[in-house]
Design a protein around this motif. Structure first.
Motif, PDB file in Angstrom:
ATOM      1  N   ARG A 109       0.663  -1.400   0.069  1.00  0.00           N
ATOM      2  CA  ARG A 109      -0.023   0.010  -0.018  1.00  0.00           C
ATOM      3  C   ARG A 109       0.889   1.167   0.015  1.00  0.00           C
ATOM      4  NH1 ARG A 109      -5.666  -0.234   2.338  1.00  0.00           N
ATOM      5  NH2 ARG A 109      -6.171  -2.417   2.224  1.00  0.00           N
ATOM      6  N   ALA A 110       1.776   1.244   0.729  1.00  0.00           N
ATOM      7  CA  ALA A 110       2.721   2.259   0.732  1.00  0.00           C
ATOM      8  C   ALA A 110       3.423   2.420  -0.563  1.00  0.00           C
ATOM      9  CB  ALA A 110       3.764   2.371   2.078  1.00  0.00           C
ATOM     10  N   SER A 111       3.841   1.478  -1.226  1.00  0.00           N
ATOM     11  CA  SER A 111       4.515   1.657  -2.346  1.00  0.00           C
ATOM     12  C   SER A 111       3.732   2.323  -3.431  1.00  0.00           C
ATOM     13  CB  SER A 111       5.128   0.117  -2.740  1.00  0.00           C
ATOM     14  OG  SER A 111       5.966  -0.130  -2.077  1.00  0.00           O
ATOM     15  N   LYS A 112       2.510   2.058  -3.460  1.00  0.00           N
ATOM     16  CA  LYS A 112       1.491   2.576  -4.311  1.00  0.00           C
ATOM     17  C   LYS A 112       1.196   4.168  -4.006  1.00  0.00           C
ATOM     18  CE  LYS A 112      -2.473   0.331  -5.499  1.00  0.00           C
ATOM     19  NZ  LYS A 112      -3.592  -0.380  -5.701  1.00  0.00           N
ATOM     20  N   ILE A 113       1.372   4.193  -2.625  1.00  0.00           N
ATOM     21  CA  ILE A 113       1.243   6.112  -2.240  1.00  0.00           C
ATOM     22  C   ILE A 113       2.378   6.724  -2.913  1.00  0.00           C
ATOM     23  CG2 ILE A 113       1.318   7.599  -0.408  1.00  0.00           C
ATOM     24  CD1 ILE A 113      -0.381   5.514   1.190  1.00  0.00           C
ATOM     25  N   ALA A 114       3.399   5.701  -2.921  1.00  0.00           N
ATOM     26  CA  ALA A 114       4.808   6.664  -3.315  1.00  0.00           C
ATOM     27  C   ALA A 114       4.789   6.598  -4.818  1.00  0.00           C
ATOM     28  CB  ALA A 114       5.978   5.747  -2.710  1.00  0.00           C
ATOM     29  N   GLN A 115       3.957   6.084  -5.338  1.00  0.00           N
ATOM     30  CA  GLN A 115       3.785   6.007  -6.917  1.00  0.00           C
ATOM     31  C   GLN A 115       4.952   5.008  -7.262  1.00  0.00           C
ATOM     32  OE1 GLN A 115       3.433  10.087  -7.945  1.00  0.00           O
ATOM     33  NE2 GLN A 115       1.225   9.926  -7.903  1.00  0.00           N
ATOM     34  N   ARG A 116       5.247   4.058  -6.694  1.00  0.00           N
ATOM     35  CA  ARG A 116       6.197   3.137  -7.506  1.00  0.00           C
ATOM     36  C   ARG A 116       5.406   2.321  -8.406  1.00  0.00           C
ATOM     37  NH1 ARG A 116      11.349   1.898  -4.965  1.00  0.00           N
ATOM     38  NH2 ARG A 116      10.864  -0.160  -5.833  1.00  0.00           N
ATOM     39  N   LYS A 117       6.353   1.700  -9.374  1.00  0.00           N
ATOM     40  CA  LYS A 117       5.584   0.854 -10.077  1.00  0.00           C
ATOM     41  C   LYS A 117       5.704  -0.531 -10.039  1.00  0.00           C
ATOM     42  CE  LYS A 117       4.682   4.514 -12.869  1.00  0.00           C
ATOM     43  NZ  LYS A 117       3.047   4.867 -13.195  1.00  0.00           N
ATOM     44  N   THR A 118       6.985  -0.955  -9.299  1.00  0.00           N
ATOM     45  CA  THR A 118       7.160  -2.427  -8.838  1.00  0.00           C
ATOM     46  C   THR A 118       7.646  -2.356  -7.433  1.00  0.00           C
ATOM     47  OG1 THR A 118       9.603  -2.101  -9.383  1.00  0.00           O
ATOM     48  CG2 THR A 118       8.086  -2.491 -11.267  1.00  0.00           C
ATOM     49  N   ILE A 119       7.539  -3.478  -7.015  1.00  0.00           N
ATOM     50  CA  ILE A 119       8.116  -3.984  -5.710  1.00  0.00           C
ATOM     51  C   ILE A 119       8.749  -5.043  -5.673  1.00  0.00           C
ATOM     52  CG2 ILE A 119       5.831  -5.169  -5.154  1.00  0.00           C
ATOM     53  CD1 ILE A 119       5.935  -3.706  -2.162  1.00  0.00           C
ATOM     54  N   PRO A 120       9.833  -5.264  -4.608  1.00  0.00           N
ATOM     55  CA  PRO A 120      10.561  -6.472  -4.779  1.00  0.00           C
ATOM     56  C   PRO A 120       9.624  -7.457  -3.988  1.00  0.00           C
ATOM     57  CG  PRO A 120      11.440  -5.003  -3.019  1.00  0.00           C
ATOM     58  CD  PRO A 120      10.495  -4.131  -4.176  1.00  0.00           C
ATOM     59  N   ALA A 121       9.681  -8.702  -4.654  1.00  0.00           N
ATOM     60  CA  ALA A 121       8.779  -9.826  -3.916  1.00  0.00           C
ATOM     61  C   ALA A 121       9.392 -11.180  -4.159  1.00  0.00           C
ATOM     62  CB  ALA A 121       7.339  -9.774  -4.768  1.00  0.00           C
ATOM     63  N   ILE A 122       9.265 -11.998  -2.996  1.00  0.00           N
ATOM     64  CA  ILE A 122       9.513 -13.540  -3.424  1.00  0.00           C
ATOM     65  C   ILE A 122       8.208 -14.150  -3.863  1.00  0.00           C
ATOM     66  CG2 ILE A 122      10.397 -15.439  -1.892  1.00  0.00           C
ATOM     67  CD1 ILE A 122      11.721 -13.358  -0.127  1.00  0.00           C
ATOM     68  N   VAL A 123       8.366 -14.984  -4.578  1.00  0.00           N
ATOM     69  CA  VAL A 123       6.977 -15.890  -5.051  1.00  0.00           C
ATOM     70  C   VAL A 123       7.106 -17.166  -4.457  1.00  0.00           C
ATOM     71  CG1 VAL A 123       5.798 -16.808  -7.142  1.00  0.00           C
ATOM     72  CG2 VAL A 123       6.945 -14.608  -7.124  1.00  0.00           C
ATOM     73  N   ARG A 124       6.083 -17.701  -3.603  1.00  0.00           N
ATOM     74  CA  ARG A 124       5.972 -19.012  -2.958  1.00  0.00           C
ATOM     75  C   ARG A 124       4.956 -19.828  -3.558  1.00  0.00           C
ATOM     76  NH1 ARG A 124       9.347 -19.404   1.514  1.00  0.00           N
ATOM     77  NH2 ARG A 124       8.960 -21.581   0.801  1.00  0.00           N
ATOM     78  N   ASP A 125       5.173 -21.146  -3.539  1.00  0.00           N
ATOM     79  CA  ASP A 125       4.195 -22.036  -4.027  1.00  0.00           C
ATOM     80  C   ASP A 125       3.428 -22.456  -2.666  1.00  0.00           C
ATOM     81  OD1 ASP A 125       2.598 -23.993  -5.424  1.00  0.00           O
ATOM     82  OD2 ASP A 125       4.517 -25.272  -5.603  1.00  0.00           O
ATOM     83  N   LEU A 126       2.336 -21.734  -2.705  1.00  0.00           N
ATOM     84  CA  LEU A 126       1.468 -21.896  -1.284  1.00  0.00           C
ATOM     85  C   LEU A 126       0.061 -22.294  -1.695  1.00  0.00           C
ATOM     86  CD1 LEU A 126       2.605 -18.907   0.798  1.00  0.00           C
ATOM     87  CD2 LEU A 126       3.400 -21.425   1.157  1.00  0.00           C
ATOM     88  N   ASP A 127      -0.669 -23.084  -1.255  1.00  0.00           N
ATOM     89  CA  ASP A 127      -2.042 -23.338  -1.505  1.00  0.00           C
ATOM     90  C   ASP A 127      -2.781 -22.410  -0.466  1.00  0.00           C
ATOM     91  OD1 ASP A 127      -2.367 -24.388   1.120  1.00  0.00           O
ATOM     92  OD2 ASP A 127      -1.916 -26.497   0.331  1.00  0.00           O
ATOM     93  N   GLU A 128      -4.227 -22.649  -0.795  1.00  0.00           N
ATOM     94  CA  GLU A 128      -5.115 -21.680  -0.352  1.00  0.00           C
ATOM     95  C   GLU A 128      -4.847 -21.512   1.372  1.00  0.00           C
ATOM     96  OE1 GLU A 128      -8.500 -18.863  -1.190  1.00  0.00           O
ATOM     97  OE2 GLU A 128      -6.871 -19.889  -2.215  1.00  0.00           O
ATOM     98  N   SER A 129      -4.861 -22.959   1.940  1.00  0.00           N
ATOM     99  CA  SER A 129      -4.981 -23.041   3.285  1.00  0.00           C
ATOM    100  C   SER A 129      -3.785 -22.104   3.829  1.00  0.00           C
ATOM    101  CB  SER A 129      -5.027 -24.258   3.597  1.00  0.00           C
ATOM    102  OG  SER A 129      -6.289 -25.010   3.432  1.00  0.00           O
ATOM    103  N   GLN A 130      -2.333 -22.641   3.495  1.00  0.00           N
ATOM    104  CA  GLN A 130      -1.245 -22.041   3.825  1.00  0.00           C
ATOM    105  C   GLN A 130      -1.170 -20.602   3.670  1.00  0.00           C
ATOM    106  OE1 GLN A 130       1.203 -24.684   1.263  1.00  0.00           O
ATOM    107  NE2 GLN A 130       2.268 -25.438   2.690  1.00  0.00           N
ATOM    108  N   MET A 131      -1.738 -20.120   2.472  1.00  0.00           N
ATOM    109  CA  MET A 131      -1.771 -18.442   2.383  1.00  0.00           C
ATOM    110  C   MET A 131      -2.462 -18.102   3.437  1.00  0.00           C
ATOM    111  SD  MET A 131      -3.033 -15.983  -0.698  1.00  0.00           S
ATOM    112  CE  MET A 131      -4.917 -16.598  -0.230  1.00  0.00           C
ATOM    113  N   MET A 132      -3.713 -18.633   3.911  1.00  0.00           N
ATOM    114  CA  MET A 132      -4.723 -18.126   4.867  1.00  0.00           C
ATOM    115  C   MET A 132      -3.860 -18.235   6.278  1.00  0.00           C
ATOM    116  SD  MET A 132      -8.247 -19.531   6.002  1.00  0.00           S
ATOM    117  CE  MET A 132      -8.703 -19.905   4.521  1.00  0.00           C
ATOM    118  N   GLU A 133      -3.382 -19.291   6.550  1.00  0.00           N
ATOM    119  CA  GLU A 133      -2.699 -19.569   7.874  1.00  0.00           C
ATOM    120  C   GLU A 133      -1.540 -18.430   8.013  1.00  0.00           C
ATOM    121  OE1 GLU A 133      -0.986 -22.888  10.822  1.00  0.00           O
ATOM    122  OE2 GLU A 133      -0.430 -23.232   8.414  1.00  0.00           O
TER     123      GLU A 133
END
Length: 287
Positions: free
Chosen positions: A89-113
């Motif tokens: 959210r703060a990156s959007k306010i700062a008007q950045r176009k991208t953000i550094p991220a780590i992509v993880r292979d998680l199912d729905e339950s894991q993401m929720m937990e």
């Protein structure tokens, strides 16, 4: 990665986060993702984000960038946030176009937990958000209060007390959300069974600036006498049943034993939306 998924639920939030930290050390696993490809975690327990805090973080991001990558998972349309919605959210306010991220292979339950427990560990949710987070873990992941307490290092009574807040009527919940009532005041108000009475006294507490001690004295005043039928002591089994149903439905529930092996269950609801929520928990569809 398959091995991690199989052991995800119940491993403990610290174990899962240690995986994230290991990934963050390796810069090859960090990628820049367009902000317009990212969606919030639907199980994010925090509903209120402090605007001043976000603006302060946005200013830091403008000057220094995002130091800690967010964690996302691939979805049908782009990515979903697992951890790091404030940075997003703060990156959007700062008007950045991208953000550094780590992509993880998680199912729905894991993401929720992970999403829910990570926010609970930060301890900056308001009381209603925290209570709803516990309810989400119970309803969606079928965790018991004992399991939640073990994962978070909090006592079972602590979890139960927060869940009881969900039985407050909407107006009083909002006062608690807005920090006009304290947790202790809200718990004391639960002594009253009538939702209208709770709202009335809650507003009185706010208007008159009553302390918890003053409120406790008010609650301790003699209440109108009820019939003997209503004053009969409930058995431990009935009390435990009521507690389990209250935790299940997140509202006031009364179990009445009318003798002869018969009885009735009364489930309160505060609005049509609340009724639909309860019907969904009962797997009842009116469509």
């Amino acid at each position: 990665m398959t091995e991690k998924k199989r052991g995800g639920l119940g491993r403990g939030i610290d174990a899962i986060f240690s995986d994230f930290e290991a990934d963050e050390i390796n810069s090859e696993n960090v990628v820049e993702i367009n902000l317009n490809e990212i969606r919030p975690n639907p199980y994010q327990p925090r509903k209120e984000f402090d605007e001043a805090s976000l603006d302060e973080l946005a200013q830091s991001i403008r000057e220094n960038g995002v130091f800690q990558p967010i964690v996302v998972r691939k979805s049908v349309n782009g990515y979903q946030i697992v951890v790091g919605e404030r940075r997003f959210r703060a990156s959007k306010i700062a008007q950045r176009k991208t953000i550094p991220a780590i992509v993880r292979d998680l199912d729905e339950s894991q993401m929720m937990e992970i999403g829910v427990l990570e926010n609970l560990q930060r301890e900056d949710l308001n009381p209603i958000e925290e209570a709803q987070a516990y309810q989400t873990l119970i309803e969606k992941l079928h965790l018991t209060q004992e399991q939640i307490s073990e994962k978070l290092g909090k006592s079972r009574p602590y979890i139960a007390n927060y869940l009881r807040l969900l039985t407050l009527p909407p107006k009083t919940k909002q006062l608690l959300t807005d920090s006009k009532l304290t947790m202790a005041q809200a718990r004391t108000l639960l002594t009253f069974k009538d939702p209208n009475k709770i709202d009335q006294v809650a507003q009185m507490v706010v208007d008159q600036g009553l302390t918890v001690r003053q409120l406790e004295k008010m609650v301790a005043q003699p209440q109108p006498k009820t019939s003997k039928k209503n004053t009969n002591k409930k058995s431990p089994f009935i009390k435990e049943t009521e507690e389990q149903l209250i935790n299940k439905f997140g509202t006031s529930v009364r179990v009445v034993d009318t003798k002869g092996g018969k009885g009735k269950i009364q489930i309160d609801f505060s609005s049509t939306k609340d009724l639909n929520r309860i019907l969904e928990l009962l797997n009842i569809s009116l469509n």
